[in-house]
Design a protein around this motif. Structure first.
Motif, PDB file in Angstrom:
ATOM      1  N   SER A   1     -40.957 -15.280  -7.343  1.00 42.11           N
ATOM      2  CA  SER A   1     -40.772 -14.658  -6.026  1.00 42.11           C
ATOM      3  C   SER A   1     -39.925 -15.533  -5.115  1.00 42.11           C
ATOM      4  O   SER A   1     -39.555 -15.122  -4.013  1.00 42.11           O
ATOM      5  N   GLU A   2     -39.615 -16.754  -5.550  1.00 38.88           N
ATOM      6  CA  GLU A   2     -38.810 -17.679  -4.750  1.00 38.88           C
ATOM      7  C   GLU A   2     -37.308 -17.477  -4.954  1.00 38.88           C
ATOM      8  O   GLU A   2     -36.507 -18.056  -4.236  1.00 38.88           O
ATOM      9  N   ILE A   3     -36.941 -16.678  -5.951  1.00 40.48           N
ATOM     10  CA  ILE A   3     -35.525 -16.469  -6.253  1.00 40.48           C
ATOM     11  C   ILE A   3     -35.086 -15.114  -5.723  1.00 40.48           C
ATOM     12  O   ILE A   3     -35.739 -14.098  -5.959  1.00 40.48           O
ATOM     13  N   ALA A   4     -33.983 -15.113  -4.999  1.00 40.33           N
ATOM     14  CA  ALA A   4     -33.427 -13.880  -4.440  1.00 40.33           C
ATOM     15  C   ALA A   4     -31.954 -13.802  -4.799  1.00 40.33           C
ATOM     16  O   ALA A   4     -31.355 -14.748  -5.300  1.00 40.33           O
ATOM     17  N   LEU A   5     -31.368 -12.643  -4.524  1.00 40.21           N
ATOM     18  CA  LEU A   5     -29.926 -12.456  -4.683  1.00 40.21           C
ATOM     19  C   LEU A   5     -29.318 -12.276  -3.300  1.00 40.21           C
ATOM     20  O   LEU A   5     -29.890 -11.619  -2.437  1.00 40.21           O
ATOM     21  N   GLU A   6     -28.147 -12.875  -3.095  1.00 41.74           N
ATOM     22  CA  GLU A   6     -27.476 -12.768  -1.807  1.00 41.74           C
ATOM     23  C   GLU A   6     -25.974 -12.785  -2.005  1.00 41.74           C
ATOM     24  O   GLU A   6     -25.467 -13.251  -3.034  1.00 41.74           O
ATOM     25  N   TYR A   7     -25.275 -12.235  -1.009  1.00 41.88           N
ATOM     26  CA  TYR A   7     -23.816 -12.334  -1.020  1.00 41.88           C
ATOM     27  C   TYR A   7     -23.447 -13.679  -0.409  1.00 41.88           C
ATOM     28  O   TYR A   7     -23.662 -13.916   0.772  1.00 41.88           O
ATOM     29  N   ASN A   8     -22.909 -14.564  -1.237  1.00 40.64           N
ATOM     30  CA  ASN A   8     -22.680 -15.945  -0.821  1.00 40.64           C
ATOM     31  C   ASN A   8     -21.333 -16.088  -0.126  1.00 40.64           C
ATOM     32  O   ASN A   8     -20.301 -15.621  -0.636  1.00 40.64           O
ATOM     33  N   SER A   9     -21.325 -16.736   1.047  1.00 39.92           N
ATOM     34  CA  SER A   9     -20.097 -16.893   1.820  1.00 39.92           C
ATOM     35  C   SER A   9     -19.147 -17.902   1.194  1.00 39.92           C
ATOM     36  O   SER A   9     -17.982 -17.968   1.577  1.00 39.92           O
ATOM     37  N   CYS A  10     -19.644 -18.699   0.262  1.00 47.20           N
ATOM     38  CA  CYS A  10     -18.779 -19.671  -0.424  1.00 47.20           C
ATOM     39  C   CYS A  10     -18.081 -19.032  -1.615  1.00 47.20           C
ATOM     40  O   CYS A  10     -16.860 -19.062  -1.723  1.00 47.20           O
ATOM     41  N   SER A  11     -18.860 -18.459  -2.515  1.00 51.18           N
ATOM     42  CA  SER A  11     -18.270 -17.895  -3.739  1.00 51.18           C
ATOM     43  C   SER A  11     -17.665 -16.516  -3.528  1.00 51.18           C
ATOM     44  O   SER A  11     -16.865 -16.062  -4.340  1.00 51.18           O
ATOM     45  N   ARG A  12     -18.057 -15.840  -2.424  1.00 51.38           N
ATOM     46  CA  ARG A  12     -17.612 -14.453  -2.176  1.00 51.38           C
ATOM     47  C   ARG A  12     -18.100 -13.522  -3.276  1.00 51.38           C
ATOM     48  O   ARG A  12     -17.429 -12.574  -3.670  1.00 51.38           O
TER      49      ARG A  12
END
Length: 349
Positions: free
Chosen positions: A172-183
């Motif tokens: 539950s500690e792992i999520a998915l996000e749109y990363n501003s570094c990798s785009r």
């Protein structure tokens, strides 16, 4: 949660000119991936000559690459064009997948990870198939069958996507996000500054699995290429001698083994920066600029396979050429390919 765009930006994406160039690169990459892999599928699935175990594996690899161009990269283009047009990022980029009921990265993140794993397992299976053809040519047809290959393709897709979603399922500690570094949509570890031990171990499954499989692929390729070299020396030494009855790999099998070796080198080179980034990330390193280049080098690999086939595989090149000639008959003069090419590139109708 995604940091403020002004706080974290890669060297490619801070100025307007760089952002325009980045989006142009993404669009061209989409076109290259779609065009190249559609050509591969048209040649492999539409040509009787390629209806072989090796052809099925190449088709599986092309579908995985096609999914990257059809789903993964377009989401990044949308997010970056929206940011340039409105001077603010889409709302969903400010949250991770644990914060909202539906997040685009819940789909796109596993698709990218799953297709990457499919590519690795497929290249491994191609290497196994070619090593048997080169080292044990007498057993090739009995060991490598179409039915077994189709089953392995299904298992590789099922296993790869199961592994891709496992971080979200088991922690539950792992999520998915749109990363501003990798785009891109990335897996995120807990809250900022927190690196829970179970999640740390789960994320390390990716580079551990990938490098184990890639390492085995490299070793098998080395053994196959060594066998090819020994066969070449033996053929020169025993040319026109009494050992005509010795079963030898065909020239086509040798060329195909070298092509798979080239695919392995290309994919290993593309994947290594990602593995380094993942390990560094779970150890607490941000590496913003490096993450951009690492993820997009890997994404760019999705358009390289058709180039490698075209350069290394003469039959593929001939059939692709015939496909284009066939498609342009209505607009110009009709060309007649050589007889051998006509037979080996007979497209299904």
């Amino acid at each position: 949660m995604m940091p403020d765009q002004t706080e974290l930006c890669t060297v490619c994406c801070c100025t307007l000119a760089n952002k325009v160039l980045m989006v142009l690169f993404m669009v061209l990459l989409i076109l290259a991936i779609l065009f190249g892999n559609l050509v591969t599928l048209a040649v492999v699935l539409g040509t009787k000559h390629f209806h072989t175990p090796q052809g099925y594996l190449k088709a599986s690899l092309a579908v995985a690459d096609l999914a990257v161009g059809a789903f993964v990269v377009p989401l990044s283009v949308y997010a970056e064009v929206y940011l340039m047009a409105t001077d603010s990022a889409p709302e969903w980029t400010s949250y991770n997948s644990r914060s909202v009921r539906f997040h685009p990265c819940n789909v796109i993140g596993p698709v990218f990870a799953g297709c990457t794993l499919v590519s690795i397992t497929t290249i491994f299976l191609l290497t196994i198939e070619r090593s048997i053809a080169v080292l044990r040519p007498l057993h090739k047809d009995s060991v490598i069958t179409r039915r077994r290959t189709r089953i392995l393709v299904v298992l590789s897709w099922a296993g790869s996507f199961s592994l891709a979603v496992s971080p979200m399922v088991f922690s539950s500690e792992i999520a998915l996000e749109y990363n501003s570094c990798s785009r891109m949509c990335n897996y995120a570890l807990g809250a900022v500054g927190e690196f829970p031990s179970p999640a740390w171990n789960i994320l390390l499954l990716f580079p551990a699995f990938d490098f184990t499989l890639l390492g085995a692929t490299v070793v098998i390729n080395v053994v196959s290429l060594s066998g090819i070299r020994q066969h070449s020396k033996r053929r020169k030494r025993l040319a026109e001698s009494e050992r005509h009855g010795v079963t030898k790999p065909t020239f086509s099998d040798i060329k195909a083994a070298k092509t798979i070796g080239t695919l392995t080198v290309a994919f290993t080179s593309s994947f290594t920066p990602i593995a380094v980034f993942v390990v560094g990330n779970v150890l607490g390193n941000e590496w913003c600029d490096f993450s951009f280049f690492a993820f997009w080098i890997l994404a760019s690999n999705s358009c390289w396979n058709v180039i490698i086939y075209s350069v290394r595989d003469q039959k593929f090149r001939r059939c692709a050429h015939k496909l284009f000639v066939k498609g342009s008959k209505s607009s110009g003069t009709k060309r007649t390919p050589p007889g051998g090419q006509e037979r080996e590139c007979s497209f299904n109708t």
